[in-house]
Write a protein that holds these residues in place. Sequence first.
Motif, short mmCIF file in Angstrom:
data_model
loop_
_atom_site.label_atom_id
_atom_site.label_comp_id
_atom_site.label_asym_id
_atom_site.label_seq_id
_atom_site.Cartn_x
_atom_site.Cartn_y
_atom_site.Cartn_z
N ALA A 246 21.21 -47.15 56.39
CA ALA A 246 21.66 -45.76 56.50
C ALA A 246 22.68 -45.61 57.63
O ALA A 246 23.71 -44.95 57.47
CB ALA A 246 20.46 -44.84 56.74
N CYS A 247 22.40 -46.24 58.77
CA CYS A 247 23.34 -46.18 59.90
C CYS A 247 24.70 -46.76 59.50
O CYS A 247 25.75 -46.21 59.84
CB CYS A 247 22.78 -46.94 61.09
N HIS A 248 24.66 -47.87 58.75
CA HIS A 248 25.90 -48.49 58.31
C HIS A 248 26.68 -47.54 57.40
O HIS A 248 27.90 -47.37 57.56
CB HIS A 248 25.59 -49.79 57.57
N VAL A 260 23.57 -40.39 51.18
CA VAL A 260 23.00 -41.55 51.86
C VAL A 260 21.52 -41.67 51.53
O VAL A 260 21.02 -42.76 51.23
CB VAL A 260 23.21 -41.45 53.39
N ALA A 261 20.81 -40.54 51.56
CA ALA A 261 19.39 -40.55 51.21
C ALA A 261 19.18 -41.08 49.80
O ALA A 261 18.32 -41.94 49.55
CB ALA A 261 18.81 -39.14 51.35
N TRP A 262 19.99 -40.58 48.86
CA TRP A 262 19.87 -41.01 47.46
C TRP A 262 20.17 -42.49 47.32
O TRP A 262 19.50 -43.20 46.57
CB TRP A 262 20.82 -40.18 46.60
N ALA A 263 21.18 -43.00 48.05
CA ALA A 263 21.56 -44.41 47.97
C ALA A 263 20.44 -45.33 48.47
O ALA A 263 20.42 -46.52 48.14
CB ALA A 263 22.82 -44.65 48.79
N LEU A 264 19.52 -44.78 49.24
CA LEU A 264 18.42 -45.57 49.78
C LEU A 264 17.09 -45.25 49.10
O LEU A 264 16.03 -45.61 49.61
CB LEU A 264 18.31 -45.35 51.30
N GLY A 265 17.14 -44.58 47.98
CA GLY A 265 15.93 -44.36 47.20
C GLY A 265 15.12 -43.15 47.60
O GLY A 265 13.97 -43.01 47.19
N TYR A 266 15.72 -42.24 48.40
CA TYR A 266 15.01 -41.03 48.81
C TYR A 266 15.56 -39.84 48.02
O TYR A 266 16.73 -39.47 48.17
CB TYR A 266 15.18 -40.77 50.30
N ASP A 267 14.71 -39.24 47.19
CA ASP A 267 15.13 -38.05 46.43
C ASP A 267 15.18 -36.81 47.31
O ASP A 267 15.94 -35.88 47.04
CB ASP A 267 14.16 -37.80 45.27
N ASP A 268 14.38 -36.81 48.36
CA ASP A 268 14.27 -35.66 49.25
C ASP A 268 15.06 -35.95 50.53
O ASP A 268 14.63 -36.74 51.38
CB ASP A 268 12.80 -35.39 49.56
N ALA A 269 16.21 -35.34 50.70
CA ALA A 269 17.05 -35.58 51.88
C ALA A 269 16.36 -35.13 53.16
O ALA A 269 16.56 -35.72 54.23
CB ALA A 269 18.40 -34.88 51.73
N TYR A 270 15.55 -34.08 53.07
CA TYR A 270 14.84 -33.59 54.25
C TYR A 270 13.84 -34.64 54.72
O TYR A 270 13.72 -34.92 55.92
CB TYR A 270 14.15 -32.27 53.94
N TYR A 271 13.12 -35.24 53.77
CA TYR A 271 12.15 -36.29 54.11
C TYR A 271 12.88 -37.49 54.72
O TYR A 271 12.43 -38.06 55.72
CB TYR A 271 11.38 -36.70 52.86
N PHE A 272 14.02 -37.86 54.12
CA PHE A 272 14.81 -38.96 54.66
C PHE A 272 15.24 -38.66 56.11
O PHE A 272 15.16 -39.52 56.98
CB PHE A 272 16.04 -39.19 53.79
N SER A 273 15.68 -37.44 56.35
CA SER A 273 16.14 -37.07 57.70
C SER A 273 15.01 -37.16 58.71
O SER A 273 15.22 -37.57 59.86
CB SER A 273 16.74 -35.65 57.68
N ARG A 274 13.80 -36.77 58.29
CA ARG A 274 12.65 -36.87 59.19
C ARG A 274 12.36 -38.32 59.55
O ARG A 274 12.10 -38.64 60.72
CB ARG A 274 11.42 -36.25 58.51
N ILE A 275 12.40 -39.21 58.55
CA ILE A 275 12.15 -40.64 58.82
C ILE A 275 13.25 -41.21 59.72
O ILE A 275 12.98 -41.97 60.65
CB ILE A 275 12.08 -41.42 57.49
N GLY A 281 15.57 -41.34 66.84
CA GLY A 281 15.53 -40.33 67.91
C GLY A 281 16.60 -39.27 67.77
O GLY A 281 16.84 -38.49 68.70
N MET A 282 17.28 -39.25 66.64
CA MET A 282 18.31 -38.24 66.35
C MET A 282 18.42 -38.10 64.84
O MET A 282 18.00 -38.98 64.09
CB MET A 282 19.65 -38.65 66.96
N SER A 283 18.99 -37.01 64.39
CA SER A 283 19.13 -36.79 62.96
C SER A 283 20.31 -37.60 62.42
O SER A 283 21.17 -38.05 63.19
CB SER A 283 19.37 -35.30 62.69
N PRO A 284 20.41 -37.78 61.09
CA PRO A 284 21.57 -38.48 60.52
C PRO A 284 22.90 -37.82 60.89
O PRO A 284 23.88 -38.51 61.19
CB PRO A 284 21.32 -38.41 59.02
N SER A 285 22.95 -36.50 60.89
CA SER A 285 24.21 -35.82 61.23
C SER A 285 24.57 -36.03 62.70
O SER A 285 25.75 -36.18 63.05
CB SER A 285 24.11 -34.32 60.91
#
Length: 299
Positions: A246-248, A260-275, A281-285
Motif C-alpha cells: 500500500a505504501c508503494h 489502493v484498498a481494492w487493489a489489496l483485497g479490501y472492499d471496505d476502504a474505511y477498514y483498510f484505513s484503520r489497519i 501510525g498515520m492514515s493513508p492520506s
Amino acid sequence: MSTPSSWPLTSDSIRFVVPRRVVAALASHPLSAQLYPLGIGYYQHARGHRMQRANHDDNLLIYCLEGRGKLTLNGRGRTVKPGDLIILPRGLSHSYETRDQDPWSILWVHFEGELATRFIGQLEVDDGSALLPLGIHSRLVADFEALLDARQASHNLTAFIHCANQLRQLLTHIALLKPMATRPAGDSMDLETIHSLMQARLHEQLDIDTLAQVVNLSKFHFIKKYKALTGTTPISHFIHLKIERACHLLDVTSKGVNEVAWALGYDDAYYFSRIFKKSMGMSPSQYRRIRLGGFSYKN
C-alpha cells in the motif's frame, strides 16, 4: 582481554589486538562504551589450534567456516561443524580445539562493553551449550570481515568507533538468524514457499487454513511453528506485506485510497484505513502527504 591462544600465526591468517590505548578510549566514548572489540581474527586451516580458559574475563564469538572442532563446557564435549557459532560470555570456563585431521577455519572476535551482556543474552542457546548452528551465511562472514578492516585504521579513534558499531550490527544480525538456527531436527517449515504465496495473493484475502495446507500442517501447529520461527503470526506478516505494498502504491501512483484498498483485497476502504493507521501510525492520506511535503515523519 582473555589470554589469546599460543597458536603460531600462519601467513594466511590474521590476529589483530586492539591497542590498549584505543580500548581505553572506546570504553569511555559515548558512541562506543556500550560495545567495543578487543581483538579480532581469522585462522585458516588452523591445525593444532587449541585453547583452555578457566577464567574467561571478556566475551568471545567464534564462527566456524570449514573443518571440525570440539568445544568442552562443564565436562561435556560438543562437535563444532562449519556454520556453527560458539558463544562464550564472560565468566564461562571452557576449552576448544580443532581436529588435526580436519583443521577448522574460524573467524573470531573478543569484545566488551556496558551492554555486552545484553547483546550476548539475545544469542543464548536454550540447552546451555553455547553452540548455535547458524549455517554459512555470506552476509555474516562479511560482517566479521568488516571488523577485520579495523586493523587498517592505525590508531584512528573515529575508525575504531565505526568498528564498534559494526560489532553491534554483527550481533544483531546473529540474533535475526537465531530462530532459523534453533529449529529442532525434523521441525523445519518451508517459509520461502509460504511467503511466496503471500506475495502472490496480496491482491486478495488469504486464510490460515490455506497457508497451513501448503506445508501439510494443522492450523494450530502451523501457527505455533510459524511464530516460533519468525516471532509473529502468519496473518500479521501477511498484513505487514499488504501495508508495504500500500505504501508503494501511495508513493508511485495517483490511485485514491479506495483504489489502493481494492487493489489489496479490501472492499471496505474505511477498514483498510484503520489497519493502515494501526500499522503506520498515520492514515493513508497522511502518508501520501509526506511525499508532497505536507506531512512529517514524526507528526
